[in-house]
Design a protein around this motif. Structure first.
Motif, mmCIF file in Angstrom:
data_model
loop_
_atom_site.group_PDB
_atom_site.id
_atom_site.type_symbol
_atom_site.label_atom_id
_atom_site.label_comp_id
_atom_site.label_asym_id
_atom_site.label_seq_id
_atom_site.Cartn_x
_atom_site.Cartn_y
_atom_site.Cartn_z
ATOM 1 N N UNK A 131 0.817 -1.184 0.000
ATOM 2 C CA UNK A 131 0.000 0.000 0.000
ATOM 3 C C UNK A 131 0.857 1.242 0.000
ATOM 4 N N UNK A 140 -8.687 7.716 6.948
ATOM 5 C CA UNK A 140 -7.736 7.205 5.957
ATOM 6 C C UNK A 140 -7.157 8.344 5.136
ATOM 7 N N UNK A 155 -1.710 15.168 -5.057
ATOM 8 C CA UNK A 155 -2.444 15.671 -3.905
ATOM 9 C C UNK A 155 -2.614 14.551 -2.896
ATOM 10 N N UNK A 200 0.424 5.668 -13.903
ATOM 11 C CA UNK A 200 -0.936 5.383 -13.441
ATOM 12 C C UNK A 200 -1.420 6.469 -12.514
ATOM 13 N N UNK A 201 -1.352 7.724 -13.003
ATOM 14 C CA UNK A 201 -1.690 8.851 -12.137
ATOM 15 C C UNK A 201 -3.156 8.865 -11.753
ATOM 16 N N UNK A 202 -3.970 8.092 -12.469
ATOM 17 C CA UNK A 202 -5.380 8.068 -12.118
ATOM 18 C C UNK A 202 -5.678 7.218 -10.894
ATOM 19 N N UNK A 203 -4.711 6.409 -10.495
ATOM 20 C CA UNK A 203 -4.917 5.555 -9.338
ATOM 21 C C UNK A 203 -5.069 6.378 -8.077
ATOM 22 N N UNK A 204 -5.863 5.881 -7.168
ATOM 23 C CA UNK A 204 -5.948 6.457 -5.824
ATOM 24 C C UNK A 204 -5.753 5.310 -4.859
ATOM 25 N N UNK A 205 -4.714 5.395 -4.065
ATOM 26 C CA UNK A 205 -4.437 4.315 -3.114
ATOM 27 C C UNK A 205 -4.531 4.842 -1.701
ATOM 28 N N UNK A 206 -4.967 3.970 -0.804
ATOM 29 C CA UNK A 206 -5.269 4.340 0.563
ATOM 30 C C UNK A 206 -4.276 3.755 1.546
ATOM 31 N N UNK A 207 -4.162 4.440 2.665
ATOM 32 C CA UNK A 207 -3.397 3.908 3.780
ATOM 33 C C UNK A 207 -4.223 2.916 4.577
ATOM 34 N N UNK A 208 -3.635 2.458 5.651
ATOM 35 C CA UNK A 208 -4.260 1.406 6.458
ATOM 36 C C UNK A 208 -5.248 1.953 7.478
ATOM 37 N N UNK A 223 -5.450 13.244 0.144
ATOM 38 C CA UNK A 223 -6.811 13.442 0.640
ATOM 39 C C UNK A 223 -6.998 12.658 1.929
#
Lengths: 112, 113
Positions: free
Chosen positions: B2, B88, B31, B97-105, B33
């Motif tokens: 992640x 989160x 950015x 893959x700048x469109x990806x949005x990945x989250x923390x835990x 969020x």
């Protein structure tokens, strides 16, 4: 306006069965995402789409397929369900390449 | 793996106290969020901070971003029982893959009345 709607909300499958989760939006957003959420793991990106007819792999795509035949729908398929796919699945969308995500309420899937 | 890691994993405070949670990430971002998730519900967007911003406020929320350290913090002031939720951070990379949005835990916050 419903925003992002996921169906079904709950499902129990046996190992090896197949199923499809549907994500429908009435927001006319280009980008759509499928995540899975497991305890202690946060959200992990499975697949995403940047527009009708497009799909791309996320962090954990194995065992899943997706389709975006219409702009308003993003389908997540499990061809042969495994117990490791027991999870809560969330769909989200957003208008452009940046900006906030809008989430559905989740689909809880149990594979026995 | 992640993109983000939140710290602490869990936080318990008394109503009226401030809550601070931290997020570290791995790659350059456009950015960052922050989202909130009430138990059993979908995530709700709280605030977005761009890579060229250092601090942003929204009501009782204050977010800071340090791109040199690849870290962000979320401060909730004068917490309320209704702030009890998981929080989160989420990021999108600048390339690959700048469109990806990945989250923390996530950080699980409990505010005790």
């Amino acid at each position: 306006n419903a925003g992002v709607t996921q169906t079904p909300k709950f499902r129990v499958l046996k190992t090896g069965q197949s199923m499809t989760l549907l994500c429908a939006q009435d927001m006319n957003h280009e980008y759509m995402y499928w995540y899975r959420q497991d305890p202690g793991m946060g959200l992990r990106l499975i697949h995403y789409s940047v527009g009708e007819g497009t799909t791309a792999k996320g962090e954990v795509p194995d065992g899943y397929n997706v389709s975006r035949l219409k702009k308003q729908n993003f389908l997540l398929g499990l061809e042969s369900a495994a117990p490791s796919q027991t999870s809560v699945y969330f769909c989200a969308n957003r208008q452009g390449a940046s900006g906030e995500l809008f989430f559905g309420e989740g689909s809880r899937l149990t594979v026995l | 793996s992640q993109q983000g890691e939140e710290d602490p994993q869990a936080l318990s405070i008394q109503e009226g106290e401030n809550a601070t949670m931290n997020c570290s990430y791995k790659t350059s971002i456009n950015n960052l969020q922050w989202y909130r998730q009430n138990s059993g519900r979908g995530l709700v967007h709280l605030i977005l901070i761009r890579s060229n911003e250092r601090e942003k406020h929204s009501g009782r929320l204050r977010v800071t971003l340090d791109t040199s350290k690849k870290s962000s913090s979320l401060l909730i002031t004068a917490s309320r029982a209704a702030d009890t939720a998981s929080y989160f951070c989420a990021t999108g990379p600048t390339s690959g893959g700048y469109q990806k949005v990945t989250f923390g835990t996530g950080t699980k916050l409990q505010v005790i009345p």
